[in-house]
Design a protein around this motif. Sequence first.
Motif, mmCIF file in Angstrom:
data_model
loop_
_atom_site.group_PDB
_atom_site.id
_atom_site.type_symbol
_atom_site.label_atom_id
_atom_site.label_comp_id
_atom_site.label_asym_id
_atom_site.label_seq_id
_atom_site.Cartn_x
_atom_site.Cartn_y
_atom_site.Cartn_z
ATOM 1 N N GLY A 168 -5.301 -25.397 -52.335
ATOM 2 C CA GLY A 168 -6.433 -26.218 -51.944
ATOM 3 C C GLY A 168 -6.667 -26.096 -50.461
ATOM 4 O O GLY A 168 -5.944 -25.371 -49.771
ATOM 5 N N PRO A 169 -7.646 -26.805 -49.966
ATOM 6 C CA PRO A 169 -7.930 -26.746 -48.538
ATOM 7 C C PRO A 169 -6.882 -27.466 -47.693
ATOM 8 O O PRO A 169 -6.877 -27.332 -46.476
ATOM 9 C CB PRO A 169 -9.300 -27.407 -48.412
ATOM 10 N N MET A 170 -5.994 -28.221 -48.360
ATOM 11 C CA MET A 170 -4.890 -28.895 -47.675
ATOM 12 C C MET A 170 -3.583 -28.480 -48.344
ATOM 13 O O MET A 170 -3.563 -28.187 -49.539
ATOM 14 C CB MET A 170 -5.013 -30.425 -47.781
ATOM 15 N N LYS A 171 -2.501 -28.498 -47.593
ATOM 16 C CA LYS A 171 -1.191 -28.210 -48.158
ATOM 17 C C LYS A 171 -0.798 -29.345 -49.111
ATOM 18 O O LYS A 171 -1.080 -30.519 -48.831
ATOM 19 C CB LYS A 171 -0.149 -28.107 -47.053
ATOM 20 N N PRO A 172 -0.136 -29.010 -50.223
ATOM 21 C CA PRO A 172 0.280 -30.051 -51.172
ATOM 22 C C PRO A 172 1.105 -31.160 -50.522
ATOM 23 O O PRO A 172 0.919 -32.333 -50.837
ATOM 24 C CB PRO A 172 1.102 -29.286 -52.208
ATOM 25 N N GLU A 173 1.973 -30.805 -49.605
ATOM 26 C CA GLU A 173 2.796 -31.833 -48.967
ATOM 27 C C GLU A 173 1.961 -32.787 -48.113
ATOM 28 O O GLU A 173 2.293 -33.960 -47.961
ATOM 29 C CB GLU A 173 3.945 -31.221 -48.156
#
Length: 97
Positions: free
Chosen positions: A28-33
């Motif tokens: 996604g456009p952000m890291k999962p963490e």
Amino acid sequence: MAYVIAEPCVATCDTACVKVCPVDCIHGPMKPEDIELIPAEERPTKLRALQLYIDPEACICCAACEGECPVEAIFDEDDLPPAWAHYKEINARFFQR
């Protein structure tokens, strides 16, 4: 053939699917963490237009992600509901950057 993440993921971005993917094809456009740090009740506003995507070139169609999605947003591309058919292209486009 690949799996596709559709509308129910938008502003939800639950990362359970990422954790079970054996080939690391969900991004996604952000890291999962970073997503996991956002409380679920704040995600509708903080992640308003964001979702996760499945790379159609990397997906091995194992279906591990489908059963893990708590909002039932993951479909085999041949089983996408007609109203969400355009998410096949949206997922593919994310990886053409």
